[in-house]
Design a protein around this motif. Structure first.
Motif, PDB file in Angstrom:
ATOM      1  N   MET A   1      71.842  13.696  55.572  1.00 37.09           N
ATOM      2  CA  MET A   1      72.073  15.104  55.214  1.00 37.09           C
ATOM      3  C   MET A   1      70.745  15.868  55.255  1.00 37.09           C
ATOM      4  SD  MET A   1      74.582  17.147  53.761  1.00 37.09           S
ATOM      5  CE  MET A   1      74.651  18.664  52.846  1.00 37.09           C
ATOM      6  N   ALA A   2      69.711  15.309  54.563  1.00 38.28           N
ATOM      7  CA  ALA A   2      68.411  15.993  54.515  1.00 38.28           C
ATOM      8  C   ALA A   2      67.819  16.082  55.915  1.00 38.28           C
ATOM      9  CB  ALA A   2      67.470  15.245  53.582  1.00 38.28           C
ATOM     10  N   ALA A   3      67.991  15.018  56.710  1.00 33.18           N
ATOM     11  CA  ALA A   3      67.424  15.008  58.054  1.00 33.18           C
ATOM     12  C   ALA A   3      68.108  16.064  58.931  1.00 33.18           C
ATOM     13  CB  ALA A   3      67.608  13.628  58.677  1.00 33.18           C
ATOM     14  N   LEU A   4      69.433  16.204  58.765  1.00 38.89           N
ATOM     15  CA  LEU A   4      70.156  17.222  59.537  1.00 38.89           C
ATOM     16  C   LEU A   4      69.761  18.622  59.089  1.00 38.89           C
ATOM     17  CD1 LEU A   4      73.849  16.015  60.037  1.00 38.89           C
ATOM     18  CD2 LEU A   4      72.228  16.663  61.806  1.00 38.89           C
ATOM     19  N   GLN A   5      69.565  18.756  57.771  1.00 37.22           N
ATOM     20  CA  GLN A   5      69.176  20.077  57.259  1.00 37.22           C
ATOM     21  C   GLN A   5      67.799  20.478  57.789  1.00 37.22           C
ATOM     22  OE1 GLN A   5      69.949  19.270  53.168  1.00 37.22           O
ATOM     23  NE2 GLN A   5      71.739  20.621  53.115  1.00 37.22           N
ATOM     24  N   ALA A   6      66.901  19.483  57.857  1.00 39.61           N
ATOM     25  CA  ALA A   6      65.559  19.771  58.377  1.00 39.61           C
ATOM     26  C   ALA A   6      65.645  20.204  59.838  1.00 39.61           C
ATOM     27  CB  ALA A   6      64.684  18.523  58.235  1.00 39.61           C
TER      28      ALA A   6
ATOM     29  N   ASN B   1      75.248  25.700  58.780  1.00 40.35           N
ATOM     30  CA  ASN B   1      75.606  25.192  57.448  1.00 40.35           C
ATOM     31  C   ASN B   1      76.118  23.770  57.597  1.00 40.35           C
ATOM     32  OD1 ASN B   1      75.098  27.591  56.015  1.00 40.35           O
ATOM     33  ND2 ASN B   1      77.019  28.427  56.822  1.00 40.35           N
ATOM     34  N   ILE B   2      75.536  22.863  56.831  1.00 36.97           N
ATOM     35  CA  ILE B   2      75.939  21.456  56.949  1.00 36.97           C
ATOM     36  C   ILE B   2      76.664  21.028  55.688  1.00 36.97           C
ATOM     37  CG2 ILE B   2      75.070  19.081  57.157  1.00 36.97           C
ATOM     38  CD1 ILE B   2      72.717  20.531  58.751  1.00 36.97           C
ATOM     39  N   GLN B   3      77.797  20.371  55.888  1.00 35.88           N
ATOM     40  CA  GLN B   3      78.570  19.880  54.748  1.00 35.88           C
ATOM     41  C   GLN B   3      78.857  18.403  54.950  1.00 35.88           C
ATOM     42  OE1 GLN B   3      82.430  21.654  54.362  1.00 35.88           O
ATOM     43  NE2 GLN B   3      82.729  20.851  52.303  1.00 35.88           N
ATOM     44  N   ALA B   4      78.546  17.611  53.939  1.00 34.03           N
ATOM     45  CA  ALA B   4      78.820  16.166  54.054  1.00 34.03           C
ATOM     46  C   ALA B   4      80.108  15.843  53.317  1.00 34.03           C
ATOM     47  CB  ALA B   4      77.674  15.374  53.458  1.00 34.03           C
ATOM     48  N   VAL B   5      80.990  15.103  53.959  1.00 31.27           N
ATOM     49  CA  VAL B   5      82.228  14.647  53.303  1.00 31.27           C
ATOM     50  C   VAL B   5      82.297  13.123  53.461  1.00 31.27           C
ATOM     51  CG1 VAL B   5      84.736  14.805  53.223  1.00 31.27           C
ATOM     52  CG2 VAL B   5      83.393  16.792  53.897  1.00 31.27           C
ATOM     53  N   THR B   6      82.236  12.424  52.366  1.00 31.58           N
ATOM     54  CA  THR B   6      82.329  10.954  52.414  1.00 31.58           C
ATOM     55  C   THR B   6      83.316  10.497  51.335  1.00 31.58           C
ATOM     56  OG1 THR B   6      80.497  10.750  50.875  1.00 31.58           O
ATOM     57  CG2 THR B   6      79.968  10.607  53.220  1.00 31.58           C
TER      58      THR B   6
ATOM     59  N   ASP C   1      84.834   7.725  54.507  1.00 35.85           N
ATOM     60  CA  ASP C   1      85.555   7.967  55.751  1.00 35.85           C
ATOM     61  C   ASP C   1      86.960   8.511  55.549  1.00 35.85           C
ATOM     62  OD1 ASP C   1      83.594   7.365  57.446  1.00 35.85           O
ATOM     63  OD2 ASP C   1      84.480   5.535  58.267  1.00 35.85           O
ATOM     64  N   ASP C   2      87.706   7.904  54.609  1.00 32.80           N
ATOM     65  CA  ASP C   2      89.104   8.334  54.469  1.00 32.80           C
ATOM     66  C   ASP C   2      89.192   9.760  53.933  1.00 32.80           C
ATOM     67  OD1 ASP C   2      88.035   6.884  52.385  1.00 32.80           O
ATOM     68  OD2 ASP C   2      89.966   6.453  51.467  1.00 32.80           O
ATOM     69  N   ALA C   3      88.221  10.137  53.067  1.00 29.83           N
ATOM     70  CA  ALA C   3      88.205  11.514  52.570  1.00 29.83           C
ATOM     71  C   ALA C   3      87.884  12.462  53.721  1.00 29.83           C
ATOM     72  CB  ALA C   3      87.168  11.655  51.466  1.00 29.83           C
ATOM     73  N   PHE C   4      86.967  12.052  54.579  1.00 27.72           N
ATOM     74  CA  PHE C   4      86.592  12.865  55.743  1.00 27.72           C
ATOM     75  C   PHE C   4      87.803  13.092  56.650  1.00 27.72           C
ATOM     76  CE2 PHE C   4      85.229  12.771  60.245  1.00 27.72           C
ATOM     77  CZ  PHE C   4      84.501  13.951  60.302  1.00 27.72           C
ATOM     78  N   LEU C   5      88.516  12.002  56.932  1.00 23.71           N
ATOM     79  CA  LEU C   5      89.667  12.114  57.837  1.00 23.71           C
ATOM     80  C   LEU C   5      90.757  12.995  57.249  1.00 23.71           C
ATOM     81  CD1 LEU C   5      89.909   8.442  59.183  1.00 23.71           C
ATOM     82  CD2 LEU C   5      89.029  10.451  60.357  1.00 23.71           C
TER      83      LEU C   5
ATOM     84  N   GLU D   1      80.648  15.690  63.009  1.00 22.36           N
ATOM     85  CA  GLU D   1      80.011  14.407  63.304  1.00 22.36           C
ATOM     86  C   GLU D   1      81.111  13.354  63.207  1.00 22.36           C
ATOM     87  OE1 GLU D   1      76.650  13.200  60.917  1.00 22.36           O
ATOM     88  OE2 GLU D   1      76.493  11.296  61.972  1.00 22.36           O
ATOM     89  N   VAL D   2      81.230  12.562  64.247  1.00 21.86           N
ATOM     90  CA  VAL D   2      82.361  11.620  64.327  1.00 21.86           C
ATOM     91  C   VAL D   2      81.876  10.216  64.640  1.00 21.86           C
ATOM     92  CG1 VAL D   2      84.042  13.325  65.124  1.00 21.86           C
ATOM     93  CG2 VAL D   2      82.576  12.179  66.778  1.00 21.86           C
ATOM     94  N   HIS D   3      82.735   9.229  64.370  1.00 19.44           N
ATOM     95  CA  HIS D   3      82.455   7.877  64.856  1.00 19.44           C
ATOM     96  C   HIS D   3      82.639   7.919  66.370  1.00 19.44           C
ATOM     97  CE1 HIS D   3      82.003   5.779  61.127  1.00 19.44           C
ATOM     98  NE2 HIS D   3      83.124   6.288  60.651  1.00 19.44           N
ATOM     99  N   ALA D   4      81.570   7.593  67.091  1.00 20.10           N
ATOM    100  CA  ALA D   4      81.668   7.656  68.547  1.00 20.10           C
ATOM    101  C   ALA D   4      82.617   6.569  69.049  1.00 20.10           C
ATOM    102  CB  ALA D   4      80.286   7.479  69.161  1.00 20.10           C
TER     103      ALA D   4
END
Lengths: 411, 337
Positions: A1-6, A20-25, A27-31, A48-51
């Protein structure tokens, strides 16, 4: 998160576009959140997705933009050759999507639904360096026998916390992160893939399958008590807290260990090694995209979103991001840029390889498309660490499950 | 106002059930014939509907819609993201009930584990809660405090409690430590109580009973406190001891409460899965997989596979099983009485 914000801050300074970056963790909560947002037309511009996973499933469902025309040769030239196709609909992906019940239904050949953000691989052993040195181990083991020997020596020196952990509460871990790389090295590509193939005679009950299971069983005395009831994070925490001397994970485990206070200088990392008489001695691991970035189809800021993706893929930005996030970037970095990642990430990078002599955990086209590693891993867990099955009955059960997945696929 | 009052008076005779339409009509004020009364009735009904409308709407949206939606989904294949469902007819049901070599073994194992939970949890809950309520009922001082203490497991946040249990049950956790301290080291579970496939399910049952006892105990306590004391006094005069009067008078009188306790716990055991998800994730191996957990996994933890329809079908099968078990339970209890 911090690295993406930077990175976002630099992007805004350069282009004037705010991110604007939002983290949702987890995985199941994200989906669940993506599902709800998709149904209410409230998806963000970039996900951001599982490739080679979420991206293809979301893409097939029509949620993501096809980036195949936007991602040109110049853009791709920055990446490691092993990850160029990640996020695209290859022949294998398309064929699997045609199977009844496939999660990637709806994709078309040649589409690209993500570009890589982080790469890495499973099958990395983390060893407590100081305890290893105390036990007289100064170099990372290069064979399975050497690995088992290291386990025995450290366990002897530290009976209560010298063992190994992995997080078998998610039972696919031991199967995919520990046994599979060893088996791939032991048997070579074709015989390894045959273990999961439709021909049961070459499966887990065969001589090859039994040899793999019996070799794998050599680690049984060294599991930390209760490994089978710990999740991945709990296992990593146990290692970080000194309750285990070995932790099996992936390149991504490093960031978690560091976040939880483990001193990265006290680490010796190496890929899960194959046995001495392996078909592929000195096995290397092929990196694959762990996560990628996708643009949502209904985004109203498509141009800006693409610029943001392009910005993150630049060597300098990617190297800074990797260093801060303790994740391996997908770029083919030069030596100087690689150095900035630090010694541990560097040692992982040196374990990377490509081609048939490197194990690519991200390549799964040889398995039936409905294959469930969690269910097969649960059977393996009954063999070790639980010791409630023999190699013979484990092989028979795994073979039977794989046979049923192929049967479903052929319906 | 006058008209309103007159209307009420005019209507009342018919409402009293005399059934004499002519009298009612004759008794009505001028201009309030059958048509007027009908209009008034409609007006009253409209007000009634208006008042219940929010509840009906809410139920229609949250209840009926979701039930119909879920039931329809059980005949389809969908991963939650595809724009359309793929209709499968009864295939989801037949797959779960033996048709699929992939899903049937999972359902079979989970059903067996669920059966143990459904038998174990209600039975043990009654066996613990009833004696506890008896003891608490006989305590004269600090009864309120003790009742609150015994009720604590119920009001404590589930998730936090399950994590706490995990720590307690670990190889180096409090249970093993306690056993070692009191000289029962041979009974320790070196892999942790949730790490051994033979102890994991019984341990989960114990944790579920621990959570279920407070409410059951409170229900029994309420029942005991409303008992007619003269019954017990009469029995004592006739020479019945504590045990005799408890087993032959108190316990039979508590039967309706026992039915409720068993029914509530059967329902919880059939459909509950949170504790399993957090504490064991169905493991080790598949020793604690239960139907509720498998339903959840098929719906949300299947890496985007299109198994939401299967999850829904399994949910409906569970619902039917709950109905059948409740029916059998009620019949059995009635026969016992």
């Amino acid at each position: 998160m911090a690295a993406l914000q930077a990175a976002a801050k630099k992007f805004t300074a350069e282009t004037g576009t705010k991110v604007n970056i939002q983290a949702v963790t987890p995985d199941d909560a994200f989906l669940t959140k993506v599902q709800a947002a998709a149904r209410t037309n409230d998806l963000p511009d970039v996900l951001e997705v599982h490739a080679n996973g979420d991206d293809l499933a979301f893409g097939g469902a029509g949620l993501l933009e096809d980036l195949s025309k936007d991602v040109d040769r110049t853009w791709l030239d920055q990446y490691l050759p092993q990850v160029l196709a990640d996020g695209t609909v290859t022949e294998d992906v398309y064929r699997n999507s045609q199977t009844e019940g496939s999660k990637t239904q709806g994709v078309e050949k040649g589409q690209r639904f993500s570009v890589p953000l982080t790469v890495g691989t499973q099958g990395v052993v983390y060893m407590n360096k100081s305890r290893a040195e105390e036990a007289g181990i100064t170099e990372a083991p290069t064979t399975w026998e050497g690995f088992v020997d290291a386990l025995a020596k450290i366990k002897k020196a530290h009976p209560s916390n010298g063992g190994m952990t992995i997080g078998v509460k998610q039972p696919s871990t031991a199967l995919e992160w520990l046994m599979q790389p060893m088996a791939y090295g032991m048997l070579g590509k074709d015989r390894f893939e045959a273990l999961f193939g439709p021909d049961a005679a070459k499966g887990w009950s065969s001589a090859d399958g039994q040899k793999v299971l019996n070799t794998y069983n050599q680690v049984t005395p060294y599991w930390v008590p209760g490994t089978q009831s710990k999740g991945i994070d709990e296992a990593d925490l146990a290692f970080a807290q000194g309750k285990a001397s070995f932790d099996i994970g992936g390149t991504y485990t490093l960031a978690f260990l560091a976040e939880n206070g483990y001193d990265a200088d006290n680490l010796m990392t190496f890929p899960v090694p194959p046995p001495k008489d392996a078909a592929i001695p000195r096995l290397q691991l092929s990196p694959f995209s762990l996560t990628g970035l996708s643009v949502t189809k209904k985004s109203e800021h498509k141009t800006e979103a693409l610029k943001w993706l392009k910005f993150l893929s630049r060597d300098g930005i990617a190297a800074d991001f990797g260093k801060q996030a303790l994740d391996v970037p997908p770029n083919a970095l030069d030596k100087n840029q690689s150095k900035t990642l630090g010694p541990v990430l560097n040692s992982m990078e040196t374990a990377f390889g490509s081609g048939a002599k490197a194990y690519n955990a991200g390549y799964t086209a040889y398995r039936p498309s409905l294959y469930d590693p969690g269910k097969v891993g649960a059977v393996l867990a009954q063999f070790t660490p639980l010791k409630s099955r023999t190699a013979k009955s484990t092989g028979a059960q795994m073979s039977s499950m794989i046979k049923s997945y192929w049967a479903e696929q052929k319906k | 106002m006058t008209t309103e009052t007159g209307t009420v008076r005019g209507v009342r005779p018919a409402g009293n059930g005399h059934g004499d339409g002519n009298r009612t009509a004759a008794g009505a004020p001028r201009g309030r014939g059958p048509l007027g009364r009908m209009r008034e009735k409609r007006k009253q009904a409209a007000w009634g509907y208006l008042f219940v409308a929010p509840a009906i709407l809410l139920f229609a949206l949250m209840g009926v819609y979701t039930i119909v939606y879920g039931f329809s989904l059980s005949f389809a294949q969908w991963n939650g993201f595809w724009p359309e469902w793929h209709w499968k007819g009864f295939k989801n049901y037949t797959d779960l009930l033996g048709g699929s070599p992939t899903y049937w073994p999972i359902v079979k194992k989970a059903a067996t584990n669920t059966l143990w939970v459904v038998i174990g949890v209600p039975l043990l809950t009654v066996l613990v809660a009833f004696p506890l309520a008896l003891v608490l009922n006989s305590v004269k001082r600090f009864q309120g405090i003790l009742r609150s203490i015994y009720f604590l497991p119920y009001v404590t946040t589930g998730i936090a409690v399950y994590f706490a249990w995990n720590y307690i049950l670990e190889p180096g956790g409090a249970i093993n430590l306690l056993l070692k301290t009191v000289g029962l080291g041979s009974l320790q579970e070196p892999q942790g109580w949730l790490g051994n496939p033979h102890t994991a399910l019984p341990t989960m049952i114990v944790v579920m009973v621990w959570s279920a006892v407070p409410v059951a105990m409170l229900l029994y306590l309420t029942g005991l406190q409303s008992l007619d004391g003269s019954l017990l006094e009469a029995a004592q005069i006739d020479g019945a001891g504590w045990l005799r009067s408890t087993t032959t008078i108190v316990w039979p009188l508590m039967k309706p409460i026992t039915v409720v306790v068993i029914l509530l716990n059967v329902r919880d055991s059939l459909q509950g899965f949170q504790s399993f998800l957090i504490m064991t994730n169905g493991g080790p191996g598949d020793s604690t997989s239960v139907l509720g957990l498998e339903t959840y996994r098929l719906a949300f933890l299947n890496e985007l596979s299109p198994t939401l329809g299967l999850a829904s079908a399994l949910g409906w099968l569970l619902f039917i099983a709950a109905l059948v078990v409740a029916f059998i339970n009620q019949r059995a209890m009635r026969r016992m009485g």
